[in-house]
Design a protein around this motif. Structure first.
Motif, short mmCIF file in Angstrom:
data_model
loop_
_atom_site.label_atom_id
_atom_site.label_comp_id
_atom_site.label_asym_id
_atom_site.label_seq_id
_atom_site.Cartn_x
_atom_site.Cartn_y
_atom_site.Cartn_z
N SER A 44 0.82 -1.21 0.00
CA SER A 44 0.00 0.00 0.00
C SER A 44 0.85 1.26 0.00
O SER A 44 0.53 2.26 -0.65
CB SER A 44 -0.94 0.00 1.23
OG SER A 44 -0.19 -0.02 2.42
N ALA A 45 1.98 1.22 0.74
CA ALA A 45 2.87 2.39 0.77
C ALA A 45 3.51 2.62 -0.60
O ALA A 45 3.64 3.75 -1.05
CB ALA A 45 3.94 2.21 1.83
N LYS A 49 2.98 6.06 -2.74
CA LYS A 49 4.09 6.89 -3.16
C LYS A 49 4.20 6.94 -4.68
O LYS A 49 4.51 7.98 -5.26
CB LYS A 49 5.40 6.36 -2.57
CG LYS A 49 5.45 6.42 -1.04
CD LYS A 49 5.30 7.83 -0.52
CE LYS A 49 5.38 7.88 1.00
NZ LYS A 49 5.20 9.25 1.52
N THR A 50 3.94 5.81 -5.35
CA THR A 50 4.01 5.79 -6.80
C THR A 50 2.95 6.68 -7.41
O THR A 50 3.20 7.43 -8.35
CB THR A 50 3.83 4.35 -7.32
OG1 THR A 50 4.86 3.52 -6.77
CG2 THR A 50 3.92 4.30 -8.84
N SER A 51 1.73 6.64 -6.86
CA SER A 51 0.65 7.46 -7.40
C SER A 51 0.94 8.95 -7.22
O SER A 51 0.67 9.76 -8.10
CB SER A 51 -0.69 7.10 -6.75
OG SER A 51 -0.69 7.43 -5.37
N GLN A 52 1.53 9.31 -6.06
CA GLN A 52 1.90 10.72 -5.85
C GLN A 52 2.98 11.15 -6.82
O GLN A 52 2.90 12.23 -7.41
CB GLN A 52 2.37 10.92 -4.40
CG GLN A 52 1.27 10.79 -3.36
CD GLN A 52 1.83 10.93 -1.94
OE1 GLN A 52 3.01 11.16 -1.75
NE2 GLN A 52 0.95 10.79 -0.96
N SER A 53 3.98 10.30 -6.99
CA SER A 53 5.07 10.63 -7.90
C SER A 53 4.56 10.79 -9.32
O SER A 53 4.99 11.68 -10.05
CB SER A 53 6.15 9.54 -7.84
OG SER A 53 7.20 9.81 -8.73
N GLU A 54 3.62 9.93 -9.71
CA GLU A 54 3.08 9.98 -11.07
C GLU A 54 2.21 11.22 -11.28
O GLU A 54 2.43 12.00 -12.20
CB GLU A 54 2.28 8.71 -11.35
CG GLU A 54 1.50 8.73 -12.66
CD GLU A 54 2.39 8.77 -13.88
OE1 GLU A 54 1.92 9.24 -14.94
OE2 GLU A 54 3.56 8.35 -13.79
N SER A 55 1.21 11.41 -10.42
CA SER A 55 0.24 12.48 -10.65
C SER A 55 0.82 13.87 -10.46
O SER A 55 0.28 14.85 -10.99
CB SER A 55 -0.97 12.29 -9.73
OG SER A 55 -0.60 12.40 -8.37
N TYR A 745 -6.19 9.65 -9.65
CA TYR A 745 -4.90 8.98 -9.75
C TYR A 745 -4.31 8.64 -8.38
O TYR A 745 -3.23 8.07 -8.31
CB TYR A 745 -3.90 9.86 -10.51
CG TYR A 745 -4.21 10.01 -11.98
CD1 TYR A 745 -3.74 9.09 -12.91
CD2 TYR A 745 -4.98 11.07 -12.45
CE1 TYR A 745 -4.00 9.23 -14.26
CE2 TYR A 745 -5.27 11.21 -13.81
CZ TYR A 745 -4.78 10.29 -14.70
OH TYR A 745 -5.06 10.42 -16.04
N ASN A 746 -5.00 9.00 -7.31
CA ASN A 746 -4.49 8.75 -5.96
C ASN A 746 -4.72 7.31 -5.54
O ASN A 746 -5.65 6.63 -6.02
CB ASN A 746 -5.16 9.70 -4.97
CG ASN A 746 -4.81 11.14 -5.25
OD1 ASN A 746 -3.67 11.56 -5.06
ND2 ASN A 746 -5.80 11.92 -5.73
N ALA A 747 -3.91 6.85 -4.58
CA ALA A 747 -4.02 5.48 -4.08
C ALA A 747 -5.13 5.33 -3.04
O ALA A 747 -5.34 4.24 -2.52
CB ALA A 747 -2.69 5.03 -3.49
#
Length: 772
Positions: A44-45, A49-55, A745-747
């Protein structure tokens, strides 16, 4: 040698992976106390973090929570009103080209330079910043210089008549003179060089011309807002504090001219690895740019009316040369090229002798309120294209979104002693693939066949129209075509009309010649590739091949590659074809095919009248560091008029995020497959297609189609009316049929305006059935 080269590629990928790992943002590496103890990030982490980096990257549009009011930095002291409409008032300094434009609807003042001694500008830059026009010219020694209408040795002769002005410009010290006409109509201010007025009487030669280069410029972040440039799908350059950038944007409208421009930028990696997997930056897809001072407050949409074939969009963020943000268009009368001076190929850079035959023209439309933003600009520009007949509504609209599947048929394969032609998918196998997809619930499927020609895709003679018998017969193709059409789709025959390898063409007869008197070619520095050079075909030859295909294979539709982008100038002695003539040749050739659907890869504006499907749609900007956002400007212009498809998803565009972006941008999925195993493409010109085996992708194709279709089926045939961000990582898209789509796009799920948008998901509002 081949093994060593492949080893170098693997090593290069590993090195790149390590390099990327070393530059991951610190916030991405943060973890909880439990994670610190175990030394691992939870799933989940990682997702969060991936979704934040992407969006939050410039591949997406950014959310700006606080909208500040834009306050104009321009004053009116010393300016006199010279033209006025119901919307605008144009003021000028006597005997000068310095201007102010007052928007009467809200009182906002637009200008060029802000005062007589603007911060951080030297004399030369101040003259450019305050000028009506700036000229870049070659002096008698071939050196480039610049001169502006505010330079002291330039005479200006103004003549006003109503809302039209003519300014005779005499740059007497360099022997260049011309006349600029400016006219005001409602909310539009238009400038153009009067046809036939450009003269050169001395040793100096005009290279480039800029209109109002600093109109709407800002000092760092003194004004909230941004520039819009049509880089790829569309890019924003938000006004920020000055940073020491090493370059700005300067890109040709519609892409490079292979007959003039260098085609080797991708090789300049400053690294030991080859450039065979590198790609060029995106194309400036449209002849326009935008300026926004305060989102939803004040804006300018600048559209190049004439001379677009030799125009560039150029933009500079604060910190590159000056602290000012500025954007403009420039028109190229000449360029420099490598002139050979001996048979060994040695040459010197010299100025193009003959001027390009262009009439530079641009119109600035001033916008206020809700019209002042990239989204409203896209709608307004789309309306103009409908009025001009360049776009029209789709004749047939299916209830379900389309899917595009390209199938690899026959291709040449490198052997130890002899090359051979190999079949990767027969027509019967291709029909079985599309039949399987239909059984999986895909109801609107179009297909393209690569390598249908005798000899295979890259093994056939250029312009070959015979069917490769090892694939199947024309009757077999006809049966496949009828099956696809029965399901509402179209079968296309793929053809790379614009380029060919050395074995396919007679270079002396069929290859285009550049200004340096060499064959025009796209080259890589990897000699182990089967065909490291791809030659650009003469425009007249390519147009004849299109006509020949129509005559010989008139019952089929075509998917054309390398005809709708990067139009070239061909300098073959005695047969010169200009860039504009190439554009007209290809548009006429495709337009004459008839009422059968035609698809093209990356077609530019001048081709849109002739195409029904836009393939390989750019889905982000070029990701220059000063580009802060990607926006779906191109998609907003085309939605509802032309079906457009994302790059092949199985070649790097397949993830939860790209599926969400496909939905956000209103695009359709596309894949390229073969019945053969992917590794069998080794030692062919298609070896970079690393994952195409149909069985490996069949489930993913059906899954992507269903996920995208579940949302976009609600807006089939509709136009996008607005795009914005309602929260960080949450995009909102409005359609003219009353449907609104929210993309998260958020997790984690996000509540927007009382509605819950699921994590990494969508919410459809206003459709037949609102759904998640």
């Amino acid at each position: 040698m081949l093994f060593n080269n492949k080893f170098r590629k693997i090593a290069g990928i590993a090195a790149l992976t390590l390099t990327l790992a070393s530059v991951v943002p610190a916030e991405f590496l943060q973890c909880s106390a439990a994670e610190e103890r175990t030394g691992e990030l939870s799933d989940s982490a990682i997702t969060e973090k991936t979704s934040q980096s992407e969006s939050r990257s410039n591949r997406h549009t950014q959310y700006i929570p606080e909208k500040q009011t834009a306050v104009s930095p321009y004053g009116l002291d010393g300016y006199t009103a010279r033209m006025e409409s119901e919307y605008l008032q144009v003021l000028m300094k006597n005997g000068s080209g310095q201007m102010r434009i007052v928007d009467k609807r809200n009182g906002y003042i637009w200008g060029l330079s802000q005062d007589e001694q603007p911060e951080g500008l030297n004399k030369t830059w101040y003259q450019r910043a305050s000028s009506l026009c700036t000229i870049i010219y070659y002096d008698k020694s071939g050196k480039e210089n610049q001169i502006s209408t505010e330079s002291p040795d330039v005479d200006l002769d103004f003549a006003f008549q109503g809302n039209t002005m003519e300014c005779g410009i005499n740059m007497k010290e360099i022997g260049i003179s011309f006349t600029v006409q400016m006219s005001l109509d409602k909310d539009r201010l238009s400038l153009n060089v009067v046809e036939g007025s450009m003269t050169e009487t001395g040793d100096c030669m005009v290279k480039e011309l800029y209109f109002l280069p600093f109109l709407g410029s800002t000092l760092e972040d003194e004004i909230p807002g941004y520039f819009f440039v049509p880089d790829g799908c569309g890019a924003l350059i938000r006004f920020q504090k000055a940073v020491s950038y090493t370059s700005g944007i300067e890109s040709r409208v519609y892409g490079k001219d292979p007959g003039i421009d260098s085609l080797m930028e991708a090789a300049n990696l400053m690294a030991s690895r080859g450039n065979d997997y590198m790609v060029e930056e995106n194309v400036m897809t449209l002849p326009l740019f935008g300026i926004v001072h305060g989102e939803g407050q004040n804006g300018i949409m600048a559209v190049i009316d004439s001379g677009a074939e030799q125009a560039y969009i150029t933009a500079s963020a604060g910190g590159y040369v000056t602290k000012y943000n500025w954007v403009t268009a420039k028109f190229a009368y000449r360029t420099s090229y490598m002139k050979p001076i001996n048979k060994a190929g040695t040459g010197i850079f010299t100025a193009q002798e003959e001027r390009n035959d262009i009439i530079p023209g641009i119109t600035y439309t001033f916008l206020t309120g809700e019209e002042a933003g990239y989204s409203a600009m896209a709608v307004r520009y789309r309306e103009q294209l409908y009025e001009q007949g360049i776009l029209s509504g789709a004749d047939k609209v299916s209830d379900d979104i389309p899917l595009w599947v390209s199938v690899i048929g026959a291709e040449i394969q490198q052997g130890i002693l002899f090359d051979s032609m190999k079949v990767f998918t027969t027509v019967d196998e291709a029909q079985a693939i599309t039949s399987d997809l239909s059984q999986r619930g895909i109801t609107n499927l179009s297909a393209a066949l690569y390598g249908w020609e005798k000899g295979g895709l890259n093994g056939s003679d250029y312009g070959e129209t015979s069917i490769e018998r090892k694939l199947g017969s024309k009757s077999d193709l006809r049966d496949w075509k009828n099956m696809i059409e029965a399901g509402g789709g179209t079968l296309y025959l793929y053809k790379n009309v614009g380029q060919a390898n050395a074995d396919q063409i007679n270079k002396r007869v069929q290859a285009a010649i550049n200004m340096s008197n060499a064959y025009v070619a796209y080259s890589t520095d990897n000699s182990d590739l089967m065909y490291p050079d791809s030659y650009v075909v003469k425009p007249k030859t390519a147009a004849k091949v299109i006509q020949k295909m129509d005559q010989k294979l008139g019952e089929f539709s075509f998917a054309m590659d390398h005809v709708g982008n990067a139009p070239l100038s061909d300098y073959t002695r005695g047969e010169t074809v200009t860039r504009k003539e190439t554009m007209e040749l290809f548009a006429d050739a495709l337009g004459s095919i008839g009422d059968r659907p035609t698809a093209a890869f990356g077609p530019s504006l001048y081709m849109w009248n002739a195409v029904d499907a836009y393939l390989d749609m750019p889905m982000s900007n070029s990701q220059y560091i000063f580009e802060t956002d990607s926006v779906p400007f191109l998609q907003m212009v085309l939605k509802g008029a032309v079906d457009y498809y994302v790059p092949y998803m199985n070649l790097g565009f397949y993830s939860d995020y790209t599926i969400l972006k496909t939905i956000e941008y209103g695009a359709y999925p596309s894949f390229i497959v073969a019945e053969a195993q992917s590794h069998e493409l080794a030692d062919t010109p298609l070896e970079n297609m690393f994952s195409v085996h149909y069985e490996d992708w069949s489930d993913n194709i059906a899954d992507a189609y269903m996920r995208i279709g579940k949302v976009l089926n609600e807006v089939q045939g509709a136009k996008i009316t607005k795009h914005d961000m309602v929260a960080s990582g949450v995009a909102r898209v409005f359609y003219d049929n009353g449907v609104t789509i929210l993309v998260n796009y958020n997790a984690e799920e996000v509540v927007c305006e009382g509605e819950t948008v699921p994590a990494l998901g969508c919410l459809v509002k206003g459709g037949a059935d609102e759904k998640e």
